[in-house]
Write an enzyme that holds these catalytic residues in place. Structure first.
Site, PDB file in Angstrom:
ATOM      1  N   GLU A  92       0.842  -1.203   0.000  1.00 41.53           N
ATOM      2  CA  GLU A  92       0.000   0.000   0.000  1.00 41.53           C
ATOM      3  C   GLU A  92       0.873   1.248   0.000  1.00 41.53           C
ATOM      4  O   GLU A  92       1.905   1.283   0.663  1.00 41.53           O
ATOM      5  CB  GLU A  92      -0.892  -0.033   1.255  1.00 41.53           C
ATOM      6  CG  GLU A  92      -1.882   1.087   1.369  1.00 41.53           C
ATOM      7  CD  GLU A  92      -2.806   0.928   2.592  1.00 41.53           C
ATOM      8  OE1 GLU A  92      -3.204  -0.200   2.948  1.00 41.53           O
ATOM      9  OE2 GLU A  92      -3.109   1.964   3.205  1.00 41.53           O
ATOM     10  N   ASP A 105       0.319   5.337   0.557  1.00 39.00           N
ATOM     11  CA  ASP A 105      -0.740   6.224   1.064  1.00 39.00           C
ATOM     12  C   ASP A 105      -0.436   7.710   1.057  1.00 39.00           C
ATOM     13  O   ASP A 105       0.611   8.129   1.556  1.00 39.00           O
ATOM     14  CB  ASP A 105      -0.976   5.953   2.564  1.00 39.00           C
ATOM     15  CG  ASP A 105      -1.629   4.645   2.837  1.00 39.00           C
ATOM     16  OD1 ASP A 105      -2.335   4.134   1.971  1.00 39.00           O
ATOM     17  OD2 ASP A 105      -1.430   4.128   3.949  1.00 39.00           O
ATOM     18  N   GLU A 143      -2.742  10.652   2.921  1.00 40.53           N
ATOM     19  CA  GLU A 143      -3.963  10.916   3.689  1.00 40.53           C
ATOM     20  C   GLU A 143      -3.910  12.372   4.139  1.00 40.53           C
ATOM     21  O   GLU A 143      -2.890  12.811   4.667  1.00 40.53           O
ATOM     22  CB  GLU A 143      -4.048  10.011   4.926  1.00 40.53           C
ATOM     23  CG  GLU A 143      -4.448   8.596   4.593  1.00 40.53           C
ATOM     24  CD  GLU A 143      -4.769   7.771   5.835  1.00 40.53           C
ATOM     25  OE1 GLU A 143      -5.783   7.076   5.841  1.00 40.53           O
ATOM     26  OE2 GLU A 143      -3.994   7.841   6.804  1.00 40.53           O
ATOM     27  N   GLY A 167      -4.474  14.999  17.168  1.00 39.44           N
ATOM     28  CA  GLY A 167      -4.523  13.714  17.861  1.00 39.44           C
ATOM     29  C   GLY A 167      -5.897  13.352  18.397  1.00 39.44           C
ATOM     30  O   GLY A 167      -6.014  12.541  19.321  1.00 39.44           O
TER      31      GLY A 167
END
Ligand code: NAG
Ligand code: NAG
Length: 282
Positions: free
Chosen positions: A97, A99, A101, A195
């Site tokens: 994969e 990524d 994001e 977070g």
């Protein structure tokens, strides 16, 4: 002669249109119950997210290596808690994969571009960046170059991250599992923004991200066990052996010095038992 020129011009025009991609031809909407929309005769795609659901799409084709571009315009305004994911992935527990994001934020606060690379099911290779522009104001190009030597992630042509093929040093590299291209917009307010401190403000919904300019002209399409790149000898496949030149190395250093906010290879607390082997090799 004139007819030949006209034919050539038409061919050039057709090629230009084909290179821009068409979302109707290239993608399937995979979830979201009408929240993903293909507009402008296939030239624009929008994903949206509300309290009930996000949405997503997947390429019809599978790729085994490629130089793939997409232009994204991210959720504007207060996008805190939302994540727009754009990635290549194979299937299964030992999947590969690559990524991108995009972690949303309160209006005026910076998005985080979160990146990761999984090989044989193993990730834990996060790097995060701020961008040097507001990714919600206009479309910007996010590119994945994946060839047998290297994986290079770029933003508007500027490389931000490279994952080299270090198989000779015993580190797995994605090279035998074909991947689909996926994208989705979803709620991740348990972790995405500061977070998880800042939650999604559902009064702002629906949240919308837009896509255009998909280009997989330089990609090897994997179908029924064979690659489009092995058959088309006339194709320009110079990207298949491309790696970062000196300019690229300088630019990646510039990005990493000024915009990188997290690097797993620098997280001594997390890797108190020793850094992953690629950290000392790349
Ligand atoms: C959101 O903004 C805050 C404050 O500037 C910043 O610390 C954080 O990295 C930004 N991005 C995300 C996704 O939390
Ligand atoms: C092949 O593609 C590269 C970029 O991918 C380009 O720089 C080069 O000029 C192209 N060569 C030919 C012969 O089209």
């Amino acid at each position: 002669m004139a007819a030949a020129l006209v034919a050539l011009a038409l061919l050039a025009a057709a090629t230009a249109v084909a290179a821009a991609g068409n979302f109707n031809q290239d993608f399937d909407i995979t979830w979201g119950d009408g929240r993903a929309k293909i507009l402008n005769s296939g030239q624009l795609l929008t994903l949206s997210l509300d309290k009930t659901s996000g949405s997503g799409f997947r390429s019809k084709k599978q790729y085994l290596f490629g130089k793939i571009d997409m232009q994204l315009k991210l959720v504007p305004g207060n996008s805190a808690g939302t994540v727009t994911a754009y990635y290549l992935s194979s299937l299964g527990s030992a999947h590969d994969e690559i990524d991108f994001e995009f972690l949303g934020n309160l209006s005026g606060d910076p998005y985080i571009l979160h990146t990761n690379i999984f090989t044989q099911g193993k990730g834990n290779r996060e790097q995060q960046f701020y961008l040097w522009f507001d990714p919600t104001k206009a479309f910007h190009t996010y590119s994945i170059l994946w060839n047998p030597r290297s994986i290079i992630l770029s933003v508007d042509g500027t490389p931000i991250r490279e994952f080299k093929n270090l198989e000779s040093k015993g580190i797995a590299f994605p090279k035998s599992q074909a991947m689909w291209l996926y994208s989705s917009l979803w709620n991740a307010d348990d972790w995405a923004t500061r977070g998880g401190l800042v939650k999604t403000d559902w009064a702002q919904a629906p949240f919308t991200a837009s896509y255009q300019g998909f280009d997989d002209a330089h990609a090897c399409v994997w179908s029924s066990g064979s690659s489009s790149c092995s058959s088309s000898s006339s194709a320009n496949n110079s990207w298949l052996s491309e790696s970062l030149d000196n300019t690229g190395q300088q630019r990646i250093k510039w990005v990493q010095k000024n915009y990188m906010i997290y690097n797993y290879c620098a997280d001594a607390k997390r890797f108190s038992q020793g850094f992953p082997p690629e950290c000392s090799l790349s």
